[in-house]
Design a protein around this motif. Sequence first.
Motif: not given
Lengths: 482, 460
Positions: B360, B363-367, B371-372, B375, B397, B401
Motif C-alpha cells: 500500500l 502504491i501511495g495510500i495514506p497515511p 503517500f506523503f 504528495l 500510480t 495498483a
Amino acid sequence: MFAVELLILVPLVGAALCVGVGRLSARASRLASLGATIASAGVLAFLAAEGIFSGVALEGWRVARDTVPFWDLRIDGLSAPLLALTALTGLVAVLASWGEHNRSSVHHALLLGLQASVTGVFLAADVVLLYVFWEAVLIPMYFLIGIWGHENRRHAAMKFFIYTFAGSAFMLVGILMAVFGIGQTDISMLVSGRTALAQPSLVFWLIAIGMLVKLPAFPVHTWLPDAHVEAPTAGSILLAGVLLKMGGYGLLRLALPISPGSFAHAGIVFAVLGIVGIIYGAALALVQSDLKRLVALSSVSHMGFVLLAISAGTERGIAGAMLVMVSHGLVAPLLFLLVGQLYVRTHTREISRFAGLGVVTPRWGSALTFGALASLGLPGLSGFPGEFLSVIEAFGAWSWPMIPAMIGVVIAAAYNLRAVREVVHGPPAEEWRALRDLDAGDLVPVMLLVAAIVVLGVCPAIVLNMSGDAFATLAELIAGGV
Amino acid sequence: MLSGYWHFTPEVLVVCGAFAALFGGYLPGKDRGAAYAAAGAAALAAAIVAFGGTGGPIVFGQLEPDSVARYARTGLAGLTAVWVLWVAGRGMPGERRREGVALALFATAGGMLLSMAEDLIVMFVTLELATMPAYVLMGYRRKDVSGLKRALDYFVDSILASVIVLYGLSFLYGISGSTAFSGLELEGSGMLGFVAVMLTLVGLFAKVSAAPLRHWTLDANAKAAPVSLAFVSTVPRVAGIVVMSRLILAIAASAPAIGILVGVAAAASMIAGNCAALSQGDLRRLLICSGIAHLGYLMMALAAGTETGYGAAVFYAVAYAVPSMGVMLVVAEEGVAIGDFARLASRRPWVAWSMVLWLLSLIGIPPLAGFFGKLYLIGAALQAELMALVLLAILATLLSAAYYFRIVREMFFGDEDEQVGGAIEPSHAATVALALCAVATVAIGIGAPRLIAALGVRFG
C-alpha cells in the motif's frame, strides 16, 4: 474537545482489542466490537447533550492539535447527521455479523477500522486529513469484500478498489492544485481564499470526479452492483449506509465551496447525471432476478436523487440531498440486512425461488414489506421528504425537463412492490416450509433501523434543524457565484 | 579545519563493523555473531546521525553534512542495519554470511559519504565505493554459474555507466573550471554544456536504473538471489539518487535544458517501468520494473529544478526504499514466484499484513510513507506547473495498483489447494528486521510533515 477525537479513537482501540482478545475466543472479540460501537454511539450521545445536533453554524466544533500534523477535526451541520448515521450503521453492521465464524476477530476489527475511517472523513477539517481518511476507507472494505464475500468476491473487491482509487487519484490532483494555489490545507481557509485559484473549474471537476465515483453517479456506477452483491452483509450495510454518502458529503464539503462559480455549468451536468441515474438504476432494478442486486441497483437510483437535489443549488435542494442520503443510509442497510438474513437460511437470493414467505416467516416478511415501502418513498417514512424536496427543488430550477425524474419514482414503486409480491405474497413454496423466522437477536438491528426510518419520516426536521445553517451558507456561496 | 571531522563518526563505525564482520571467525558465535556485530554497528551509526547535529561544509568544502545528508545517511545506515539483521537470522543462500555483510557495510559507508558529496571527484570516488561491493553481492553464490555470468554483465554495464558519468564530469570541470558543486557554471556554454549535462545524467540514470539505459538492470538482476537484490536495489540506489538530486539542483539554475532532459527521462521511466511490471510473474522482475517507475515519480520532482523538488525527491528515495526492502526480504523468505505467496495470510498472518502495508505504501495510500512521498513529489511538480507529468504520474500510480494488488490477492484469496513449500523456520532476528521495516513505513508516513520540513522544503 477530546470527545470529538474519541469518535475516531474508540473504534480504533476496539479494533485492536478485537484482534487481541480474538485469540481467547471469538465471542470475546464480538463483545469487544459491540462494546466499541456502543461506546462510540455513547460518545456521540454525550456530544449531543453538549449541543452538536442543535444546528450550529458552519464553523462549529473544532479540535486541532499542533503536535499531530494536519490533525484538525470539526463537527458542524453538514457532518452531524452523517456522524449519527455512521454510529448507527456501525452498530447494525456489528450485530449483523454476529454469526460470522470465519476469522471473526479480523472481520470485526475491519468493520471497526472502517467505521473509524468514515468517521474521520466526516470529521476532517483539513483537506489532507480528509484525503487520508478517504483512502483509508478503501482498505478494510477491500478485505471485507475479498475475504468474506460471495462467489465472485475477488473480482468485485478488485473492481471496487480500482474504481474508487482511480476516482480519488484525480481528486488528489484537484486537492493539490487547490492547496498549492491557495497555500492552505485548512478547508475553511481554502474556501475563503478561493479567489486565488487560477483554474477553479478544473479543480472543481478533478475533485468532483472522485466524489461522483464514490456516490456513485451514472456512468461511473458500475463498480457498485458487483461490490454490493459480493460483499458480506455487514460490508453491504456499511457500503450502502455510509460509504456512498462520502460522495455527496464531499461535493457539499469540498467541491462546491472551493469553486462555487463552477456550479453555473456543473448544475446542469449534475441534473442530467442525476436523472439518468434515477431512471437507469430503477429500470435495471426492475428486471433483476437476484434480490441483493435489486437492492444494490436501487441505491444507484436513490443516489441519483442526491445529485438531482444538489443540482438545484438552493438551500432546500441541499437539505433534500442530505435527507435522501440519511434516509437511504437507513433503508438500504435494512434491506441488505434482511436479504443477508434470508441468504444465511436459504443460501440463495433468486427471487423466483421464493414465494409466500409472509406466511412462513411473518416477521421477516413484514420487515421486508416495510423496507420496500420506505424505499419507494411512502409518505410517513424516511424516503419521502428527501425525494419530495429534491424533485420540487429541481423542478423549480429546471422546470419541465424534470418530469422523467417522476417516472423514476413510479418505477421505484414497481420494483419494490414486485419484490414484495414475488417473495412475500402468494402461496408458500414447498422448499421453504420449514424456514426459521427471525429470532430476538436478529430483530434487534432490524428494529433499530425501522425505528429510525419512522422517526425521520414523521419528523424530518431533526436533520433539517441540525444542518439548517450549513445549508443556508452553502446556498449563499452558490448564489454568490464566485 | 579538523573541527568538523567528528561528522565522520558514523562512517567510521560502519567501516569498523565491516572489519568486525570480516574477522568474524574470531568472534564468539562466529558467522552469526559477525552479522550481529555488524548490524549493531550500522544501527548505532544510524542513531548517531539521526541525533547528531548538522554542519556546514567540511574537508575543504568537499563534503557537507547538511540536513538532507542527515536524513539520507540515517536512512542508509538504518536500511543496512535491518538488512544485516535479517541476514544474521536467515543467512546468505549457500554461502557464509560474513563476507556479504562486510561488503554491504563497505557499500553503506560509501553511500553515506556519497550523500554528503559536494564535489565531483568525491562524488565519483564514493559512487564507486557504494556500487562496487554490489557486483560481488550480485554473484554471491559461487556455484551458480548463470548467476555469476549475470553478475559479470552487471559489472560491465555498471562500469560502462561509470565511464559515461566520468566523461560527462570531465566536461563539466572543463567548462566551469571547478570540481565543487557550488562552482559549476554552465551559463553560455551552449552545445558543449548540453552534451556534458546529458552524458553525466544518462550515466547517473543508468547507475540508479532509470530510463533510458535501464534494460541492463533487469537482465542482470533478474536471476540474482533476492536477498542480494534487497540490498543492491535499495541502499546504493538511495545514495545514488541523493547525489544525483544534489548535482541536478546545483546545475539547474545555469542549464535550463536540464528540466526537459530529466522530465523526459521521468516520463519514460514511469511508462516503461509500469508497463513492464504489469506482466511479470517473477516477483524480482516485478519489483525491479516497479522500481524504475518509482524513480520516474522521483525524477518528476527533480525536473522542477527547485529546492522543493530536491527535498521531495530525497524524501521519496528513503520512503520508497524502506517498504521495498521489506517486500524483497519476504520474497527472499517465501520464494520468487507469485504463486509462492498463495494463502500467505493463513500461514503467516503478520507477515502477510506487513506485506499489505508495504505494498500500500508503494502504491501511495495514506497515511503511509509512500503517500506523503508522492504528495510532496506531485506538489513540487505542480508548483513548477508540470501538469502533464503529474497526470502521467497519477495514471501510472493507478496502473501500479493493479500489479501490486496481484500479490495481495494471492496472499489473501489465493487457491488453497496449491501446495506451497514447507513451513519457514522461525527466526527472531528476521522477524525483528521485518517488523522494523513495517514500523518505519508507518513512522515515516506519520512523521512526514516534520521530516520534510527538516529537509528544508516549504510549500505554499
